[in-house]
Design an enzyme around this catalytic site. Sequence first.
Site, PDB file in Angstrom:
ATOM      1  N   TRP A  28       0.967  -1.009   0.149  1.00 55.84           N
ATOM      2  CA  TRP A  28       0.028  -0.162  -0.068  1.00 55.84           C
ATOM      3  C   TRP A  28       0.491   1.078  -0.401  1.00 55.84           C
ATOM      4  O   TRP A  28       0.719   2.541   0.464  1.00 55.84           O
ATOM      5  CB  TRP A  28      -1.081  -0.191   1.132  1.00 55.84           C
ATOM      6  CG  TRP A  28      -1.621  -1.451   1.425  1.00 55.84           C
ATOM      7  CD1 TRP A  28      -1.893  -1.854   3.020  1.00 55.84           C
ATOM      8  CD2 TRP A  28      -2.391  -1.953   0.688  1.00 55.84           C
ATOM      9  NE1 TRP A  28      -2.317  -3.502   2.461  1.00 55.84           N
ATOM     10  CE2 TRP A  28      -2.774  -3.306   0.726  1.00 55.84           C
ATOM     11  CE3 TRP A  28      -2.837  -2.526  -0.869  1.00 55.84           C
ATOM     12  CZ2 TRP A  28      -3.378  -4.149   0.709  1.00 55.84           C
ATOM     13  CZ3 TRP A  28      -3.672  -2.977  -1.318  1.00 55.84           C
ATOM     14  CH2 TRP A  28      -3.991  -4.271  -0.524  1.00 55.84           C
ATOM     15  N   PHE A  45     -22.397  -1.365 -17.390  1.00 54.68           N
ATOM     16  CA  PHE A  45     -23.734  -1.270 -15.731  1.00 54.68           C
ATOM     17  C   PHE A  45     -24.779  -2.304 -14.844  1.00 54.68           C
ATOM     18  O   PHE A  45     -24.651  -2.654 -13.931  1.00 54.68           O
ATOM     19  CB  PHE A  45     -24.955  -0.632 -17.043  1.00 54.68           C
ATOM     20  CG  PHE A  45     -25.733  -2.145 -17.430  1.00 54.68           C
ATOM     21  CD1 PHE A  45     -26.803  -2.607 -16.903  1.00 54.68           C
ATOM     22  CD2 PHE A  45     -25.278  -2.739 -18.986  1.00 54.68           C
ATOM     23  CE1 PHE A  45     -27.320  -3.112 -17.931  1.00 54.68           C
ATOM     24  CE2 PHE A  45     -25.452  -3.497 -19.347  1.00 54.68           C
ATOM     25  CZ  PHE A  45     -26.645  -4.118 -18.785  1.00 54.68           C
ATOM     26  N   THR A  46     -23.713  -4.056 -15.325  1.00 59.10           N
ATOM     27  CA  THR A  46     -23.941  -4.767 -14.656  1.00 59.10           C
ATOM     28  C   THR A  46     -23.344  -4.890 -13.410  1.00 59.10           C
ATOM     29  O   THR A  46     -24.063  -5.530 -12.259  1.00 59.10           O
ATOM     30  CB  THR A  46     -24.164  -5.588 -15.524  1.00 59.10           C
ATOM     31  OG1 THR A  46     -22.609  -5.589 -15.542  1.00 59.10           O
ATOM     32  CG2 THR A  46     -24.333  -6.357 -16.895  1.00 59.10           C
TER      33      THR A  46
END
Length: 131
Positions: A28, A45-46
């Site tokens: 990180w 969009f699914t």
Amino acid sequence: MTAGILIHSRVRKLVNIRLFEDESGKRWSHSIKDKGYEILLVSQFTLLGTLKGNKPDFRLAMQPETSAKMYLDLVSAVKKAYSEELVKDGKFGAYMQVCVQNDGPVTIELESPMQSTSKEAQRPEQEAEES
């Protein structure tokens, strides 16, 4: 929250979020920008699909005309904030086969504070409709 502010906050987060380790292996520590990695933007969009019985339901997804403009604005903003050459995109609304190799067990969904609030507000409504 306007679309412009939403796009700006997502672009800033996407380019600067520290997901990658540094040279010594510390997790990180580096962002996409730090590493000079490519970004692939694909409309999907699914991701907002839910199940209504055994059928997918996409009523929570934005309308195609509005979302197409927002997607193109997002692509343009990421290219401007990061690098024209390092940002690739798919074709909005097209059937695409995308090969991705995930490197690690991490998936992070970026949401605006407004989206989190609106999702919580919609849940009781949805439960009432489904009853």
